[in-house]
Design a protein around this motif. Structure first.
Motif, PDB file in Angstrom:
ATOM      1  N   GLU A  10      44.930 -53.521 -12.714  1.00 12.55           N
ATOM      2  CA  GLU A  10      44.497 -53.401 -14.008  1.00 12.55           C
ATOM      3  C   GLU A  10      42.918 -52.732 -13.782  1.00 12.55           C
ATOM      4  OE1 GLU A  10      44.305 -57.530 -15.189  1.00 12.55           O
ATOM      5  OE2 GLU A  10      46.437 -57.149 -15.913  1.00 12.55           O
ATOM      6  N   ARG A  11      42.230 -53.236 -12.645  1.00  9.54           N
ATOM      7  CA  ARG A  11      40.968 -52.481 -12.398  1.00  9.54           C
ATOM      8  C   ARG A  11      41.081 -50.868 -12.174  1.00  9.54           C
ATOM      9  NH1 ARG A  11      37.766 -55.782  -7.827  1.00  9.54           N
ATOM     10  NH2 ARG A  11      36.126 -53.983  -8.494  1.00  9.54           N
ATOM     11  N   SER A  14      41.498 -49.328 -15.429  1.00  9.88           N
ATOM     12  CA  SER A  14      40.413 -49.339 -16.270  1.00  9.88           C
ATOM     13  C   SER A  14      39.244 -48.179 -15.782  1.00  9.88           C
ATOM     14  CB  SER A  14      39.620 -50.745 -16.267  1.00  9.88           C
ATOM     15  OG  SER A  14      38.441 -50.679 -16.901  1.00  9.88           O
ATOM     16  N   VAL A  15      38.980 -48.059 -14.521  1.00  8.41           N
ATOM     17  CA  VAL A  15      38.326 -47.071 -13.971  1.00  8.41           C
ATOM     18  C   VAL A  15      38.705 -45.685 -14.263  1.00  8.41           C
ATOM     19  CG1 VAL A  15      37.206 -46.485 -11.936  1.00  8.41           C
ATOM     20  CG2 VAL A  15      37.319 -48.656 -12.320  1.00  8.41           C
ATOM     21  N   THR A  17      40.424 -44.684 -16.959  1.00  6.89           N
ATOM     22  CA  THR A  17      40.144 -44.510 -18.143  1.00  6.89           C
ATOM     23  C   THR A  17      38.712 -44.210 -18.125  1.00  6.89           C
ATOM     24  OG1 THR A  17      41.735 -46.002 -18.949  1.00  6.89           O
ATOM     25  CG2 THR A  17      40.183 -45.298 -20.474  1.00  6.89           C
ATOM     26  N   ILE A  18      37.742 -44.674 -17.878  1.00  4.58           N
ATOM     27  CA  ILE A  18      36.238 -44.379 -17.837  1.00  4.58           C
ATOM     28  C   ILE A  18      36.165 -43.020 -17.093  1.00  4.58           C
ATOM     29  CG2 ILE A  18      34.065 -45.132 -16.867  1.00  4.58           C
ATOM     30  CD1 ILE A  18      34.961 -48.221 -16.998  1.00  4.58           C
TER      31      ILE A  18
END
Length: 303
Positions: A10-11, A14-15, A17-18
């Motif tokens: 998940e991390r 998320s990164v 996407t950023i």
């Protein structure tokens, strides 16, 4: 406690996407820098010719115009602070705000009251948070300033300069902005706008250059009345264009750094994920082997 495979997955997502967002912002800033540089270059010839005309009138007419006359014992100074409307530009706004604070301190040490004028939401937020009074503010077009906005600011500043100090006017006006030197270098700078200093920021004529001759009709004073407001607006617009190019260059650099950091973090999370998965697989194999060994020992004992 080490992170689980699900948390690492998940991390990493998320990164990722950023990283896509920062990469997109980097590309947008890079495309807009070219347009900002083109606008600054297009304004150059007009600013140079207007400067030459104002210089000639001021030099050869010997007219004491209100915008070019030093006031005795100046007591109030206006400071126009040009910042950005948006963030994600690294230290761009903080650098120009810090330079503005330095100028304010110097003016106060010279026994002058500072009257702030602000352009850009970052500067407005800075003064609002500290509950400081502001004479006037503008926002909404920091990365693509128009000449109409520059003329609006110029009209407000000229009106304040022509108003007597006893009635709330100012004796001098300064501009704090970011000068675009190159794609890698942008420098917070200060110029004094009024009383007028015509030569600031423009190339001085060479010794062999012949200055044009002007005939003033109906009078030199009326010519200055028409030229000087246009010159002030032109100088403000030039400062805003410099600031816009600097803002976009700072944003591109900041977003590139953020994208590179996100990529490094993705690689680190990927290594952690692979190590955790290998450890989990090794543990499962060990459990299977241990279970099979235990079963074999149990079967041998029963025989």
């Amino acid at each position: 406690m080490p992170a689980s495979l699900r948390q690492l997955r998940e991390r990493r997502a998320s990164v990722s996407t950023i990283k896509k967002l920062t990469r997109a912002m980097e590309l947008i800033a890079a495309s807009r820098i070219v347009k900002a540089q083109q606008r600054a270059a297009a304004a150059g010839p007009y600013a140079r010719e207007l400067t030459r005309a104002v210089s000639a009138v001021a030099t050869f007419s010997n007219v004491d115009h209100p915008l070019t006359t030093e006031k005795p014992n100046p007591k109030r100074a206006a400071v126009l602070l040009i910042t950005s409307d948006r963030g994600q530009a690294g230290a761009y706004s903080s650098s120009v705000i810090r330079e503005g604070e330095r100028l304010n301190q110097l003016l106060r040490e010279d026994s002058k009251e500072v009257v702030p004028y602000l352009s850009g939401r970052k500067g407005i937020a800075y003064y609002t948070f500290r509950q400081r009074e502001v004479a006037q503010s503008w926002s909404g077009d920091s990365d693509a300033p128009s000449f109409a906005r520059a003329r609006e600011i110029a009209d407000a500043l000229i009106e304040a300069f022509l108003t007597p100090t006893e009635e709330g006017g100012v004796d001098e006006i300064h501009i704090v902005f970011t000068r675009f030197v190159s794609m890698l270098t942008q420098r917070a700078d200060v110029i004094r706008l009024l009383p007028l200093e015509v030569v600031e920021g423009e190339e001085a004529p060479s010794e062999d250059e012949v200055l044009p001759l002007y005939e003033f009709e109906p009078s030199a004073e009326e010519v200055l009345d028409g030229l000087l407001p246009k010159y002030v607006a032109s100088r403000i617009h030039w400062c805003m264009l410099q600031a816009a190019a600097s803002e976009l260059a700072s944003r591109q650099r900041a977003m590139k750094s953020a994208t590179d950091n996100a990529q490094d973090l993705i690689e680190s999370l990927t290594r952690q994920f692979n190590q955790a998965r290998q450890a989990q697989i090794t543990q499962e194999i060990s459990e299977i082997v241990g279970g099979a060994s235990a079963l074999a020992d149990a079967n041998a004992g029963s025989e």
